[in-house]
Design an enzyme around this catalytic site. Structure first.
Site, PDB file in Angstrom:
ATOM      1  N   HIS A  71      16.165  13.639  20.622  1.00 54.87           N
ATOM      2  CA  HIS A  71      16.937  12.507  21.149  1.00 54.87           C
ATOM      3  C   HIS A  71      15.992  11.478  21.773  1.00 54.87           C
ATOM      4  CE1 HIS A  71      19.587  10.091  23.687  1.00 54.87           C
ATOM      5  NE2 HIS A  71      18.947  10.516  24.758  1.00 54.87           N
ATOM      6  N   ASP A  86       6.537 -18.241   8.572  1.00 54.17           N
ATOM      7  CA  ASP A  86       6.734 -16.795   8.453  1.00 54.17           C
ATOM      8  C   ASP A  86       5.797 -16.132   9.444  1.00 54.17           C
ATOM      9  OD1 ASP A  86       7.212 -14.151   7.530  1.00 54.17           O
ATOM     10  OD2 ASP A  86       7.673 -14.944   5.543  1.00 54.17           O
ATOM     11  N   TRP A 139      10.004  14.846  25.255  1.00 53.08           N
ATOM     12  CA  TRP A 139       9.261  13.815  24.518  1.00 53.08           C
ATOM     13  C   TRP A 139       7.814  13.743  24.961  1.00 53.08           C
ATOM     14  CZ3 TRP A 139       7.489   8.527  25.400  1.00 53.08           C
ATOM     15  CH2 TRP A 139       7.434   8.171  26.741  1.00 53.08           C
ATOM     16  N   SER A 186       2.494   1.817  12.564  1.00 49.94           N
ATOM     17  CA  SER A 186       3.452   0.739  12.351  1.00 49.94           C
ATOM     18  C   SER A 186       3.461  -0.217  13.539  1.00 49.94           C
ATOM     19  CB  SER A 186       4.839   1.340  12.126  1.00 49.94           C
ATOM     20  OG  SER A 186       5.829   0.387  12.346  1.00 49.94           O
ATOM     21  N   SER A 187       3.476   0.348  14.752  1.00 52.41           N
ATOM     22  CA  SER A 187       3.513  -0.491  15.950  1.00 52.41           C
ATOM     23  C   SER A 187       2.272  -1.353  16.062  1.00 52.41           C
ATOM     24  CB  SER A 187       3.602   0.371  17.206  1.00 52.41           C
ATOM     25  OG  SER A 187       4.828   1.015  17.252  1.00 52.41           O
ATOM     26  N   HIS A 189       3.047   5.332  30.451  1.00 52.55           N
ATOM     27  CA  HIS A 189       3.547   4.375  31.424  1.00 52.55           C
ATOM     28  C   HIS A 189       3.594   2.950  30.886  1.00 52.55           C
ATOM     29  CE1 HIS A 189       5.446   3.199  34.977  1.00 52.55           C
ATOM     30  NE2 HIS A 189       4.718   2.112  34.912  1.00 52.55           N
ATOM     31  N   GLU A 233       3.989   2.262  27.978  1.00 51.76           N
ATOM     32  CA  GLU A 233       5.053   2.338  26.979  1.00 51.76           C
ATOM     33  C   GLU A 233       6.411   1.949  27.569  1.00 51.76           C
ATOM     34  OE1 GLU A 233       5.369   2.828  23.821  1.00 51.76           O
ATOM     35  OE2 GLU A 233       7.510   3.276  23.662  1.00 51.76           O
ATOM     36  N   TYR A 282       6.915  -0.162  29.797  1.00 48.66           N
ATOM     37  CA  TYR A 282       6.928  -1.626  29.907  1.00 48.66           C
ATOM     38  C   TYR A 282       7.009  -2.276  28.539  1.00 48.66           C
ATOM     39  CZ  TYR A 282       6.513  -0.980  34.772  1.00 48.66           C
ATOM     40  OH  TYR A 282       6.803  -0.603  36.043  1.00 48.66           O
ATOM     41  N   SER A 316      15.712 -13.982  29.595  1.00 50.27           N
ATOM     42  CA  SER A 316      15.203 -15.273  30.062  1.00 50.27           C
ATOM     43  C   SER A 316      15.582 -16.404  29.108  1.00 50.27           C
ATOM     44  CB  SER A 316      13.679 -15.238  30.220  1.00 50.27           C
ATOM     45  OG  SER A 316      13.322 -14.293  31.190  1.00 50.27           O
ATOM     46  N   HIS A 331       1.783   8.492  38.522  1.00 48.11           N
ATOM     47  CA  HIS A 331       2.984   8.694  39.326  1.00 48.11           C
ATOM     48  C   HIS A 331       3.999   9.572  38.588  1.00 48.11           C
ATOM     49  CE1 HIS A 331       4.836   4.680  37.712  1.00 48.11           C
ATOM     50  NE2 HIS A 331       5.172   5.672  36.941  1.00 48.11           N
ATOM     51  N   HIS A 332       3.723   9.865  37.313  1.00 48.03           N
ATOM     52  CA  HIS A 332       4.565  10.832  36.604  1.00 48.03           C
ATOM     53  C   HIS A 332       4.108  12.255  36.889  1.00 48.03           C
ATOM     54  CE1 HIS A 332       6.533   7.784  34.013  1.00 48.03           C
ATOM     55  NE2 HIS A 332       5.413   7.142  34.214  1.00 48.03           N
ATOM     56  N   THR A 353       8.145  -7.702  39.528  1.00 55.83           N
ATOM     57  CA  THR A 353       9.464  -7.449  38.942  1.00 55.83           C
ATOM     58  C   THR A 353      10.538  -8.130  39.778  1.00 55.83           C
ATOM     59  OG1 THR A 353       8.582  -5.311  38.286  1.00 55.83           O
ATOM     60  CG2 THR A 353      10.924  -5.660  37.955  1.00 55.83           C
ATOM     61  N   LYS A 393      10.806 -11.767  39.058  1.00 59.35           N
ATOM     62  CA  LYS A 393      11.584 -12.064  37.853  1.00 59.35           C
ATOM     63  C   LYS A 393      13.080 -12.055  38.150  1.00 59.35           C
ATOM     64  CE  LYS A 393       9.990 -11.153  33.822  1.00 59.35           C
ATOM     65  NZ  LYS A 393       8.923 -11.970  33.248  1.00 59.35           N
ATOM     66  N   ARG A 414      16.136  18.777  35.221  1.00 56.96           N
ATOM     67  CA  ARG A 414      16.463  18.224  33.918  1.00 56.96           C
ATOM     68  C   ARG A 414      16.079  19.223  32.825  1.00 56.96           C
ATOM     69  NH1 ARG A 414      11.482  13.917  33.085  1.00 56.96           N
ATOM     70  NH2 ARG A 414      12.474  13.508  31.101  1.00 56.96           N
TER      71      ARG A 414
END
Lengths: 389, 536
Positions: B86, B115, B151, B178-179, B262, B264, B266, B277, B311-312, B337, B340, B459
């Protein structure tokens, strides 16, 4: 339930702010487990847990205050500045003064929040001058406790019977009050109240995490490394927690129970337990007969191996190999013993060297003589002892 | 090509393409050999839509099991596969490709380019994704099933799994390729193909956020590839990067993974900032407040995102100085943040607001994403994180950021630009229904998870203690409601796209919208910007 006025105020505030839901505070008699709609952290029962509780309450109040201010402004706009009410758009789109102000103010708030948080972090990491040191080892899926000063050593596993858990057919047994949060009797981590308990944590197979919320302690147990953590229980009682790091299929079935006793009771427990464990200790040089060893091996198997290989020895196809008719359980006995003692790299089969010589001899013997394997051979504890060298 | 250019190059009219501006290739060539940025964007969006439903189905499998205490449907090992796949599907299959799809369609339209810079590589970047997705799907059918380590795929657990884990590693490699290709394309397109007069400080916010995101992607995707390659060699080639018994360190994987992981998160939220925006000014009929500070805030968030990975990992047992550093650095991110969020609110302040579906989703984004930001701030406190790490509080936090954040902004963007893509207006009434049902069910699903986490529910567990049952029941009801609601979204999009129902859209259907894309007719022609526009 909450000792200090500050906690009571914080808790009430957070409840009032955070939920329209009814709060049924039916605290269970022992262990202080929260009730059915628990809305906050569990009631803290150690100094660190109390600091965590207060820090969280402080953060909650600050965050909610900011939330209401900022979104108060936004919702005022939504209400007052709508096109359908004939609002005309203003033309400003920059204001350096405002932008600097709303960069600096959050910065100041953060520093104010950081100072008490840093104090708690520093206190959490100070595990010096402990009264009791216990080595905690994570196994898939149980906890081993070893009182380093007293030589007391035992393994703690889930006590909830499988027929309460398995409900695939909609007919599970009625669940215990401490469903999934109970360990086999006599295997709780027992500690003296008000004394600093230092934990040395490691793991045998994968990463686990030892976590008891009310004591404010959570620390990963990492194979090959020793980490430390500490706690000091404020009051006698039973504190419950669970493994907090995904550790494989039975991750959800790996509870932790801490029993905090007054010093005198703790000393008595220590003496009793020492005596009990000494009595139960086997002589590794005893020579066993096949039926006795098989009978004992069945118990060892069910306690340690059945979670993966199943009580029927059939395993789980694809995940855990069957032992019935397997090459290992019917091949050379030395290889069989080797797998049990050393595990198999790259699979969930970990080393089981923490079991006693007699238990290993028994379980190997059982596996070779159960489910139609009928090898008729047996392994003596002395052979296991020799193989360990 | 214009007549004049054709003549100058000596082309005759019957040469493979006729002179009509809207000539499209035949079906197979158009969709399987696509080089047109709008077609590739559409492929990306449909692919991610499909993966959203697949990932959602897995999520419903999780919520069905958690509806009641006890094991009802799945064996615990399968439950772990559900949570893992998932997450991987949603992150790499739904959210990221959807943003790349929006980038593909909108960036050339917004900057006046014909293009993407590398149109054929663009085809490659898309067609790498379906096989990768297929690998993830078929890993369920391998002996031992799919990867089941979450994950994050932490070893040593991740080294225990069967061949499904290898397929997952391979899929991650392909998706990473791909990315990276997609990112290179986006960077080069934005830097080199802007219309004359479009300086960097006139770039639409969506392009700015994607430019910065693309740099993040290029920086961290190889790190992830490195981490999973090390995992692969540990599994099969006898190395011991993460095996302490061989001299390795299991925690090393976590450091490497989160150095990717991390930034990722963002990567999945910065383009969302860009989308809202664009939308909030349009429906406020007012210019975006503080354009300059928006750009700087985005860049600072991106830079800070590289400094906070640990921090993870507050519970792995870092030295106290490291804990304090990562705590302070993490909290610092809330400053840009916050800027914004304040700017969006200031954009709405004294505007002339109307509340079409894109605006509703954008407002839903701002308020609920901010809520997720607050719970992030709570988690940033290392001391508090000790109690909340790996609990449902974290699950609540990141779903507020990734569902009401990233996903809501994607949906907002789809509604906002759908008239431009299809030339038709979607059904506004259904759109608003979609918004309200989504918002209500989303909160029913994820709000109670804050309480579950605080109360101590870990979890990734298939079964839980009895005191967690009421909130889990509520969350499961919400999840099924949220899942069903998205079928409404599918219907709304299908209705305008394939059934061609809906009012014809004007070139600029939103009166407050700004940007080059709105100067093209709706739908935008197959080959747009043959002659680059001039920006004053």
């Amino acid at each position: 339930m909450f000792e200090t006025m500050k906690q009571r105020v914080a808790c009430t505030l957070s409840l009032a702010l955070m939920s329209p839901l009814a709060w049924a505070a039916d605290t269970l008699p022992e262990g202080n487990q929260p009730g059915n709609y628990p809305l906050n952290l569990q009631a803290p029962k150690s100094g660190i847990a109390e600091q965590i509780f207060n820090l969280h309450s402080m953060m909650l109040v600050v965050c909610l205050a900011i939330f209401f201010v900022v979104f108060g402004v936004m919702f005022y706009s939504i209400y007052a500045h709508r096109k359908s009410k004939g609002a005309q758009a203003a033309h400003f789109h920059e204001n350096h003064v405002v932008e600097v102000i709303w960069t600096v103010i959050p910065f100041v708030i953060l520093i104010a929040l950081c100072i008490p948080a840093a104090k708690t972090v520093i206190a959490q990491k100070d595990s010096s001058n402990a009264a009791v040191t216990v080595k905690v080892t994570g196994y898939q899926w149980k906890w081993g406790y070893n009182y380093l000063d007293d030589g007391i050593e035992y393994v703690s596993a889930l006590a909830t019977p499988r027929d309460q858990i398995d409900n695939y057919d909609g007919k599970s047994a009625a669940k215990n009050a401490h469903y999934l949060l109970e360990v086999e009797p006599g295997t709780e981590l027992v500690v003296p109240v008000g004394k600093k308990v230092r934990l040395l944590l490691t793991a045998n197979d994968v990463i686990h995490a030892w976590w008891v919320p009310q004591l404010g302690v959570k620390q990963d147990a990492i194979p090959g490394f020793i980490r430390d953590a500490w706690f000091k229980a404020d009051a006698p009682g039973i504190y419950r927690g669970q493994c907090a790091e995904l550790c494989g299929k039975d991750h959800g079935f790996m509870p932790i129970v801490v029993r905090a006793l007054p010093q005198a009771d703790y000393d008595k427990w220590k003496a009793d337990t020492k005596a009990r464990l000494a009595l139960a200790k086997d002589d590794p040089n005893k020579v066993w007969a096949l039926p006795d060893l098989v009978a004992r091996g069945k118990g060892v198997y069910e306690a340690n191996c059945a979670a993966c290989h199943q009580a029927s020895g059939q395993g789980v196809p694809g995940s855990f190999p069957a032992l019935a008719g397997s090459k290992v359980a019917t091949g050379p006995i030395a290889d069989h013993l080797g797998i049990v003692l050393k595990g198999k790299a790259g699979t969930a089969m970990s080393a089981w060297k923490q079991l006693s010589d007699t238990d290993i001899a028994a379980v190997v013997t059982y596996e070779r003589n159960a489910w139609g394997n009928n090898k008729g051979d047996l392994l003596q504890p002395a052979q296991v002892k020799a193989a360990r060298q | 090509m214009s007549h004049a250019q054709d003549a100058a190059l000596g082309h005759d009219a019957g040469h493979g393409h006729d002179d009509h501006h809207d000539h499209k290739p035949a079906f197979f060539q158009r969709w399987f050999m696509a080089t047109n940025h709008k077609d590739i964007g559409a492929l990306y969006l449909w692919f991610s839509f499909f993966m959203l439903f697949f990932g959602g189905l897995l999520a419903l499998g999780i919520r069905a099991e958690l509806w009641q205490p006890g094991l009802q449907f799945w064996k615990p090992e399968f439950f772990n596969q559900l949570t893992t796949v998932h997450a991987l599907v949603m992150v790499f299959g739904a959210i990221m490709p959807a943003f790349v799809g929006l980038a593909n369609i909108m960036i050339p339209l917004q900057i006046g380019a014909q293009d993407m810079a590398f149109a054929r590589m663009n085809n490659w970047s898309f067609w790498l994704m379906p096989p990768a997705a297929l690998l993830l799907v078929i890993s369920f059918f391998m002996p031992g099933g799919a990867a089941a380590g979450g994950w994050t795929l932490y070893p040593p657990l991740a080294t225990q799994f069967g061949i499904g884990m290898d397929l997952t590693i391979f899929a991650v490699h392909i998706l990473g390729m791909s990315s990276i290709m997609g990112s290179i394309n986006i960077i080069v397109t934005i830097l080199n193909m802007r219309a004359p007069g479009m300086t960097m400080m006139k770039l639409p916010m969506f392009c700015w956020t994607w430019l910065i995101t693309a740099y993040l992607l290029i920086a961290v995707m190889p790190v992830l590839a490195g981490a999973v390659t090390m995992l692969l060699t540990d599994r099969h080639f006898g190395t011991s990067f993460f095996n302490a018994a061989g001299g390795g360190d299991p925690v090393l994987f976590q450091h490497v993974f989160w150095f990717f992981g991390h930034p990722e998160v963002y990567i999945m939220i910065l383009p969302a900032f860009g989308v809202v925006s664009e939308i909030i000014p349009a429906f406020s009929r007012k210019k975006l407040f503080g354009y300059g500070s928006m750009v700087y805030a985005t860049a600072s968030i991106a830079i800070l995102s590289f400094m906070v990975w640990a921090h993870h990992m507050f519970t792995v047992g870092m030295p106290v100085t490291a804990q304090l550093f990562f705590m302070f650095a993490t909290m610092l991110i809330s400053v840009p943040t916050g800027v914004k969020v304040f700017n969006w609110v200031a954009t709405m302040w004294r505007g002339s607001l109307s509340f079409e579906t894109p605006m509703l989703f954008a407002i839903g984004f701002v308020s609920q994403f901010t809520f997720g930001g607050f719970s992030g701030l709570v988690l940033a406190m290392a001391a508090v994180d000790i109690n909340l790490h790996d609990t449902y509080y974290v699950v609540a936090h990141f779903h507020y950021v990734l569902v009401s954040g990233a996903l809501f902004s994607i949906i907002a963007g789809v509604y906002y630009w759908l008239p431009k893509w299809t030339g038709r207006m979607y059904d506004e009434k259904l759109g608003k229904t979609h918004f309200w049902l989504s918002t209500i069910f989303f909160n029913i699903t994820f709000f109670p998870m804050h309480f579950l986490g605080l109360a101590g529910m870990p979890r990734r567990i298939p079964d839980y203690a009895l005191q967690f049952s009421s909130f889990n029941e509520i969350a499961s009801i919400g999840a099924f409601g949220f899942g069903l609601t998205q079928l409404l979204f599918l219907w709304i999009v299908v209705k305008v796209t394939f059934l061609k129902k809906g009012e014809p859209a004007a070139a600029k259907p939103w009166d407050g919208a700004e940007g080059l894309e709105w100067t093209l007719p709706s739908p935008a022609p197959y080959h747009s910007w043959d002659v680059p526009p001039t920006v004053k």
